[in-house]
Scaffold this motif. Structure first.
Motif, PDB file in Angstrom:
ATOM      1  N   THR A  91       8.849  -0.728  -8.253  1.00 18.61           N
ATOM      2  CA  THR A  91       9.243  -1.438  -9.561  1.00 18.61           C
ATOM      3  C   THR A  91       8.538  -1.173 -10.718  1.00 18.61           C
ATOM      4  O   THR A  91       7.238  -0.924 -10.350  1.00 18.61           O
ATOM      5  CB  THR A  91       9.654  -2.897  -9.560  1.00 18.61           C
ATOM      6  N   ASP A  92       9.019  -1.374 -11.939  1.00 11.00           N
ATOM      7  CA  ASP A  92       8.116  -1.247 -13.467  1.00 11.00           C
ATOM      8  C   ASP A  92       6.917  -2.080 -13.316  1.00 11.00           C
ATOM      9  O   ASP A  92       6.054  -1.965 -14.038  1.00 11.00           O
ATOM     10  CB  ASP A  92       8.772  -1.272 -14.292  1.00 11.00           C
ATOM     11  N   THR A  93       6.973  -3.220 -12.478  1.00 14.07           N
ATOM     12  CA  THR A  93       5.703  -4.229 -12.510  1.00 14.07           C
ATOM     13  C   THR A  93       5.021  -3.988 -11.172  1.00 14.07           C
ATOM     14  O   THR A  93       3.887  -5.022 -10.885  1.00 14.07           O
ATOM     15  CB  THR A  93       6.533  -5.610 -12.019  1.00 14.07           C
ATOM     16  N   GLY A  94       5.056  -2.702 -10.552  1.00 19.40           N
ATOM     17  CA  GLY A  94       4.100  -2.537  -9.467  1.00 19.40           C
ATOM     18  C   GLY A  94       4.343  -2.861  -8.060  1.00 19.40           C
ATOM     19  O   GLY A  94       3.657  -2.839  -7.220  1.00 19.40           O
ATOM     20  N   GLU A  95       5.636  -3.919  -8.056  1.00 20.69           N
ATOM     21  CA  GLU A  95       5.781  -4.480  -6.890  1.00 20.69           C
ATOM     22  C   GLU A  95       6.664  -3.345  -5.815  1.00 20.69           C
ATOM     23  O   GLU A  95       7.363  -2.664  -6.450  1.00 20.69           O
ATOM     24  CB  GLU A  95       6.520  -5.681  -7.037  1.00 20.69           C
ATOM     25  N   ILE A  96       6.105  -3.557  -4.636  1.00 21.06           N
ATOM     26  CA  ILE A  96       6.684  -2.489  -3.460  1.00 21.06           C
ATOM     27  C   ILE A  96       8.217  -2.829  -2.960  1.00 21.06           C
ATOM     28  O   ILE A  96       8.193  -4.046  -2.685  1.00 21.06           O
ATOM     29  CB  ILE A  96       5.872  -2.501  -2.564  1.00 21.06           C
ATOM     30  N   VAL A  97       9.051  -2.103  -3.328  1.00 26.75           N
ATOM     31  CA  VAL A  97      10.512  -2.415  -2.609  1.00 26.75           C
ATOM     32  C   VAL A  97      10.436  -1.705  -1.104  1.00 26.75           C
ATOM     33  O   VAL A  97      10.748  -2.703  -0.156  1.00 26.75           O
ATOM     34  CB  VAL A  97      11.486  -1.651  -3.333  1.00 26.75           C
ATOM     35  N   GLU A  98       9.840  -0.489  -0.758  1.00 30.00           N
ATOM     36  CA  GLU A  98       9.839  -0.066   0.303  1.00 30.00           C
ATOM     37  C   GLU A  98       8.648   1.142   0.377  1.00 30.00           C
ATOM     38  O   GLU A  98       8.613   1.885  -0.423  1.00 30.00           O
ATOM     39  CB  GLU A  98      11.188   0.566   0.907  1.00 30.00           C
ATOM     40  N   ILE A  99       8.146   0.987   1.883  1.00 29.57           N
ATOM     41  CA  ILE A  99       7.238   2.132   1.995  1.00 29.57           C
ATOM     42  C   ILE A  99       7.698   2.585   3.455  1.00 29.57           C
ATOM     43  O   ILE A  99       7.998   1.837   4.215  1.00 29.57           O
ATOM     44  CB  ILE A  99       5.622   1.813   2.445  1.00 29.57           C
ATOM     45  N   GLN A 100       7.710   3.896   3.414  1.00 35.20           N
ATOM     46  CA  GLN A 100       8.360   4.674   4.660  1.00 35.20           C
ATOM     47  C   GLN A 100       7.039   5.575   4.745  1.00 35.20           C
ATOM     48  O   GLN A 100       7.016   6.522   4.029  1.00 35.20           O
ATOM     49  CB  GLN A 100       9.558   5.448   4.582  1.00 35.20           C
ATOM     50  N   GLY A 101       6.514   5.588   6.001  1.00 33.82           N
ATOM     51  CA  GLY A 101       5.236   6.473   6.361  1.00 33.82           C
ATOM     52  C   GLY A 101       5.267   6.665   7.869  1.00 33.82           C
ATOM     53  O   GLY A 101       5.406   5.919   8.735  1.00 33.82           O
ATOM     54  N   THR A 102       5.096   7.852   8.263  1.00 39.27           N
ATOM     55  CA  THR A 102       4.961   8.365   9.441  1.00 39.27           C
ATOM     56  C   THR A 102       3.803   9.456   9.736  1.00 39.27           C
ATOM     57  O   THR A 102       3.694  10.197   8.882  1.00 39.27           O
ATOM     58  CB  THR A 102       6.250   9.221   9.602  1.00 39.27           C
ATOM     59  N   GLY A 103       3.109   9.176  10.813  1.00 42.79           N
ATOM     60  CA  GLY A 103       2.031  10.154  11.233  1.00 42.79           C
ATOM     61  C   GLY A 103       2.785  11.297  12.007  1.00 42.79           C
ATOM     62  O   GLY A 103       2.916  11.170  13.221  1.00 42.79           O
ATOM     63  N   GLU A 104       3.231  12.377  11.224  1.00 41.67           N
ATOM     64  CA  GLU A 104       4.171  13.420  11.860  1.00 41.67           C
ATOM     65  C   GLU A 104       3.356  14.139  13.016  1.00 41.67           C
ATOM     66  O   GLU A 104       3.722  14.453  13.921  1.00 41.67           O
ATOM     67  CB  GLU A 104       4.504  14.497  10.854  1.00 41.67           C
ATOM     68  N   ARG A 105       2.058  14.369  12.485  1.00 37.91           N
ATOM     69  CA  ARG A 105       1.120  15.159  13.458  1.00 37.91           C
ATOM     70  C   ARG A 105      -0.331  14.798  13.919  1.00 37.91           C
ATOM     71  O   ARG A 105      -1.076  15.271  14.617  1.00 37.91           O
ATOM     72  CB  ARG A 105       0.919  16.660  12.713  1.00 37.91           C
ATOM     73  N   MET A 106      -0.506  13.790  13.160  1.00 35.29           N
ATOM     74  CA  MET A 106      -1.624  12.898  13.189  1.00 35.29           C
ATOM     75  C   MET A 106      -1.684  11.509  12.830  1.00 35.29           C
ATOM     76  O   MET A 106      -0.855  10.919  11.974  1.00 35.29           O
ATOM     77  CB  MET A 106      -3.074  13.594  12.501  1.00 35.29           C
ATOM     78  N   PRO A 107      -2.249  10.449  13.727  1.00 29.43           N
ATOM     79  CA  PRO A 107      -2.438   9.108  12.962  1.00 29.43           C
ATOM     80  C   PRO A 107      -3.108   9.087  11.835  1.00 29.43           C
ATOM     81  O   PRO A 107      -4.124   9.801  11.392  1.00 29.43           O
ATOM     82  CB  PRO A 107      -3.045   8.448  14.050  1.00 29.43           C
ATOM     83  N   PHE A 108      -3.032   7.957  11.013  1.00 34.34           N
ATOM     84  CA  PHE A 108      -3.925   7.810   9.754  1.00 34.34           C
ATOM     85  C   PHE A 108      -4.357   6.270   9.913  1.00 34.34           C
ATOM     86  O   PHE A 108      -3.558   5.360  10.286  1.00 34.34           O
ATOM     87  CB  PHE A 108      -3.169   7.925   8.609  1.00 34.34           C
ATOM     88  N   GLY A 109      -5.417   6.135   8.995  1.00 25.80           N
ATOM     89  CA  GLY A 109      -5.999   4.934   9.104  1.00 25.80           C
ATOM     90  C   GLY A 109      -5.610   3.938   7.972  1.00 25.80           C
ATOM     91  O   GLY A 109      -5.254   4.627   6.999  1.00 25.80           O
ATOM     92  N   ARG A 110      -6.107   2.778   7.507  1.00 27.81           N
ATOM     93  CA  ARG A 110      -5.783   1.985   6.525  1.00 27.81           C
ATOM     94  C   ARG A 110      -6.521   2.729   5.050  1.00 27.81           C
ATOM     95  O   ARG A 110      -6.092   2.455   4.203  1.00 27.81           O
ATOM     96  CB  ARG A 110      -6.429   0.465   6.736  1.00 27.81           C
ATOM     97  N   GLU A 111      -7.533   3.275   5.286  1.00 30.72           N
ATOM     98  CA  GLU A 111      -8.384   4.103   4.100  1.00 30.72           C
ATOM     99  C   GLU A 111      -7.464   4.942   3.404  1.00 30.72           C
ATOM    100  O   GLU A 111      -7.295   5.160   2.334  1.00 30.72           O
ATOM    101  CB  GLU A 111      -9.734   4.290   4.551  1.00 30.72           C
ATOM    102  N   ARG A 112      -7.083   5.618   4.453  1.00 32.65           N
ATOM    103  CA  ARG A 112      -6.124   6.702   4.081  1.00 32.65           C
ATOM    104  C   ARG A 112      -4.813   6.196   3.464  1.00 32.65           C
ATOM    105  O   ARG A 112      -4.350   6.764   2.411  1.00 32.65           O
ATOM    106  CB  ARG A 112      -5.944   7.826   5.147  1.00 32.65           C
TER     107      ARG A 112
END
Length: 255
Positions: free
Chosen positions: A196-217
């Motif tokens: 949203t315009d206030t920076g609040e997250i509605v949804e995150i869709q994330g997938t490691g298609e070819r590799m996993p990823f950590g919290r830093e990334r």
């Protein structure tokens, strides 16, 4: 972290959006419409309002905002069949995402017993059709609701804010914003952010298609997405003047 050299189309920087354009009032009979362009991706968003509610919603005494999504047969380099008899699972998933996103910033009780449907039809696909659809759908929704206010159907604009969406990903080891199809098709990590315009997250869709990823990334990708969302929110406001014209209505509904 070492800087990774990238070579994006048109010399685009890693944190740059494709050229984005929002064109309003492109359909005569829709209460609100927007042609949204993210580079070569083009989606036509049209909002209509009907009196009454779905049967399951009638006891709520609150309105409803929903969406439908489809890709036109020639929107990609190979013709696809029209979704007439059997809907594709992907299309249903995307239209639910669009509907959820729009409802997040709509005061449904203030809307009253009306149903708003935003149709998002992909005219040309080059990656990011769902994020373009969310971004353009908000503009179409805004204009339809303003038309309803002007018609005396509702007293004030029942929007509590703005919502937009953008993609991020890791391609050849580089963290990129707003992937086109060539990038998305070979991404090691693929992600979409709706906020949203206030920076609040509605949804995150994330997938490691070819590799996993950590919290830093993950954090760096979300920072990329946040910056992209802010630019899209500003563009929405430029074409609708929402922040200037609708401040009174937002305050009235506790935005």
């Amino acid at each position: 972290m070492d800087r990774i050299e990238i070579n994006r189309a048109n010399g685009r920087a890693a944190d740059a959006l494709r050229p984005v354009k929002l064109t309003r009032e492109v359909m005569k009979h829709a209460l609100g419409s927007c042609l949204v362009e993210f580079g070569d991706t083009r989606v036509l968003c049209a909002a209509t309002i009907e009196e009454g509610l779905p049967a399951w919603r009638r006891a709520s005494r609150a309105g409803w905002v929903t969406a439908e999504y489809a890709m036109l047969p020639a929107s990609t380099n190979r013709r696809s069949r029209r979704e007439t008899g059997q809907r594709k699972g992907r299309s249903m998933e995307i239209e639910r995402l669009i509907g959820r996103s729009l409802r997040t910033v709509t005061n449904l009780r203030a809307l009253g017993e009306y149903t708003v449907t935003v149709d998002c039809d992909v005219l040309q696909a080059d990656g990011g059709t769902r994020t373009a659809s969310v971004t353009g759908a908000w503009v179409a929704l805004h204009d339809a609701l303003m038309a309803w206010v002007d018609a005396g159907k509702i007293s004030r604009l029942p929007l509590m804010g703005q919502v937009a969406a953008v993609s991020m990903g890791v391609v050849d080891g580089a963290e990129l914003l707003d992937l086109d199809y060539a990038e998305d098709s070979r991404a090691e990590v693929d992600m979409n952010l709706v906020a949203t315009d206030t920076g609040e997250i509605v949804e995150i869709q994330g997938t490691g298609e070819r590799m996993p990823f950590g919290r830093e990334r993950l954090g760096r990708l979300l920072d990329l997405g946040d910056a992209g969302i802010r630019r899209l929110i500003d563009l929405q406001n430029q074409v609708t003047a929402f922040r200037d014209d609708d401040e009174e209505g937002m305050d009235a509904y506790g935005a």
